[in-house]
Write a protein that holds these residues in place. Structure first.
Motif, PDB file in Angstrom:
ATOM      1  N   ASN A 135       0.837  -1.148  -0.039  1.00 53.42           N
ATOM      2  CA  ASN A 135       0.005   0.064  -0.110  1.00 53.42           C
ATOM      3  C   ASN A 135       0.776   1.228   0.052  1.00 53.42           C
ATOM      4  N   PRO A 136       0.287   2.369  -0.476  1.00 53.62           N
ATOM      5  CA  PRO A 136      -0.841   2.536  -1.293  1.00 53.62           C
ATOM      6  C   PRO A 136      -0.811   2.418  -2.758  1.00 53.62           C
ATOM      7  N   THR A 137       0.338   2.311  -3.408  1.00 50.80           N
ATOM      8  CA  THR A 137       0.328   2.475  -4.665  1.00 50.80           C
ATOM      9  C   THR A 137       0.769   1.141  -5.446  1.00 50.80           C
ATOM     10  N   ASP A 138       1.078   0.043  -4.623  1.00 48.10           N
ATOM     11  CA  ASP A 138       1.163  -1.262  -5.197  1.00 48.10           C
ATOM     12  C   ASP A 138       2.545  -1.325  -6.206  1.00 48.10           C
ATOM     13  N   ASN A 139       3.552  -0.703  -5.928  1.00 46.51           N
ATOM     14  CA  ASN A 139       4.792  -0.655  -6.924  1.00 46.51           C
ATOM     15  C   ASN A 139       5.925  -0.968  -6.073  1.00 46.51           C
ATOM     16  N   TYR A 140       5.883  -1.294  -4.989  1.00 49.04           N
ATOM     17  CA  TYR A 140       7.206  -1.698  -4.404  1.00 49.04           C
ATOM     18  C   TYR A 140       8.158  -2.610  -4.968  1.00 49.04           C
TER      19      TYR A 140
END
Length: 467
Positions: free
Chosen positions: A64-69
């Motif tokens: 969270n919150p952008t799901d790009n980790y």
């Protein structure tokens, strides 16, 4: 009938998007950390899962919150030379010289090597698969392996593929707060339309021994997923790499190099300004400036001088240069050490010379470090991969193909550190008399001649230190 869509949830909002709408989400190729939240938190339960297939299915974002980790971890680790070197070195030592069966006969090992030679339709060997598993595990702390079993005529086959972590997300947890599926789609990489449907997304069950509910496909194959994670306190669904604490330093290491490139390529640093007294035409000023540049600057753009003219006042020279090279070197060394420490590794194991300084005794130091890391890093990581991938894969193969590989005692073949040491400490393997004979000197008749040279030298060194 409109195509199913994927919905993203951010800050408790659930904006809907159809294929004809513009999305406000994008994936950048620049590594940037949230100042207030550099390591995102992991939400809990279905309430934090993102909607998939028009809300009929849900998945757990990473993170969270952008799901790009996953992208952040991958890019930062590749851009950091030190982190990349640590990961490659750890993969090299963990994979070792392959996988074998303990105390196996030549015939059994021949069959086992033949079995390892190709375990999927991409002609990848078991060793190549294991290399990717170790790499994913160290780089992002998560490994997703697709297992396929299929019968072709009378032949039964079990295959394994390491799926890209960029394409995989865990399905929403069940009533016991445990994810039971993995969703696979290249749309997770950051497609602009974010449309995910049954044509470009697959949902597979996570392997759970005999209780696994294999998913059947039209080609007759049955499939499931194995998810291996590096457990981290506070994260129940996904894992994190052990080097995540040095993520800012990984980015800083790249940014330092990028800063220097900008300085050289874009003329960001001006050496100074020269003010000439008198009336100069543009042509004359250009000629003088050209002569000064040729005499006082190098071939690059950095450190060039600006030449101006004035009719009033005297000529002056203003130096703009600042001595920052030492600061940058210190910063780079600091970043390097932080990254190595976070990987629980040592730079001597990926080729750096640590023979200088107290305690760093060349090859002796390398052997000592290798023994420590073998016990604290290599063996524990191998145990994880053996228990969570290799043994389950062999059990699945045995049950489906009527083999008995899982009954054997499987182990990794370790690298012999002596193969990597350039020279042997000859004083540790020959006696005093053997050395004297080589030099053409008479042998000693007392007990000293039977001792190793290193033993005699060690005693002298201790006595010297006491004196």
């Amino acid at each position: 009938m409109s195509a199913p869509t994927i919905n993203r949830r951010k800050n408790n909002a659930t904006p809907q998007k159809t294929p004809t709408q513009e999305t406000s989400l994008s994936v950048s190729n620049e590594v940037k950390l949230d100042v207030l939240n550099p390591i995102p938190f992991e939400g809990k339960g279905n309430s934090t899962a993102f909607d998939l297939f028009d809300g009929d299915k849900k998945y757990i974002p990473f993170l969270n919150p952008t799901d790009n980790y996953f992208s952040v971890l991958q890019e930062s680790s590749i851009l950091s030379p030190t982190n990349q070197a640590c990961i490659n070195s750890k993969v090299f030592f963990c994979s070792g010289n392959g996988i074998r069966i303990k105390d196996a006969t030549d015939e059994i090992m021949k069959d086992f090597k033949l079995f390892q030679k190709k375990i999927n339709n991409r002609r990848q060997s078991l060793g190549k698969i294991v290399d990717r598993i170790f790499s994913n595990y160290f780089r992002v702390g998560n490994v997703f392996i697709e297992i396929i079993r299929i019968k072709v005529g009378e032949t039964s086959k079990v295959m394994a593929y390491v799926r890209s972590f960029l394409d995989c997300r865990l399905g929403a947890p069940d009533s016991n707060d445990i994810p039971q599926t993995v969703l696979i789609s290249q749309k997770f990489r950051g497609s602009k339309d974010w449309v995910i449907d049954d044509k470009n997304a697959v949902e597979l069950p996570i392997y759970n021994g005999e209780e696994t509910k294999w998913k059947e496909f039209k080609d007759g194959s049955e499939r499931c997923m194995i998810h291996i994670k590096n457990d981290m306190d506070g994260y129940d669904y996904y894992g994190l790499p052990e080097n995540v604490s040095s993520l800012p330093w990984q980015i800083l290491e790249y940014n330092g190099a990028r800063y220097n490139l900008d300085n050289f390529e874009n003329n960001m640093v001006i050496g100074g300004a020269i003010m000439l007294q008198g009336s100069y035409t543009d042509t004359e000023l250009t000629k003088v400036a050209t002569n000064i540049r040729r005499q006082h600057t190098g071939p690059g753009k950095r450190g060039r001088w600006t030449v101006l003219s004035t009719k009033q006042g005297g000529g002056t020279v203003e130096n703009f240069s600042k001595q920052t090279d030492g600061d940058f070197l210190k910063l780079d060394e600091n970043a390097e050490q932080k990254i190595i420490d976070s990987n629980n590794w040592d730079s001597s194991l990926y080729g750096q010379n640590n023979s200088k300084g107290l305690g760093n005794g060349g090859n002796t130091y390398l052997r000592s470090i290798f023994k420590i890391k073998h016990k604290t890093v290599i063996e524990p990581t191998r145990e994880v991969i053996l228990e969570e991938f290799l043994l389950p894969f062999l059990e699945i193969t045995d049950a489906f193909c009527q083999t008995k590989w899982s009954d054997e005692d499987i182990e990794f073949v370790s690298i012999d550190i002596e193969d990597l040491v350039e020279d042997i400490e000859i004083n540790s393997v020959i006696t005093v008399n053997e050395g004297r004979t080589k030099l053409g000197i008479d042998e000693l008749e007392d007990e000293r001649g039977k001792k190793l040279i290193s033993e005699v030298t060690k005693g002298k060194n201790v006595q010297t230190q006491q004196n």
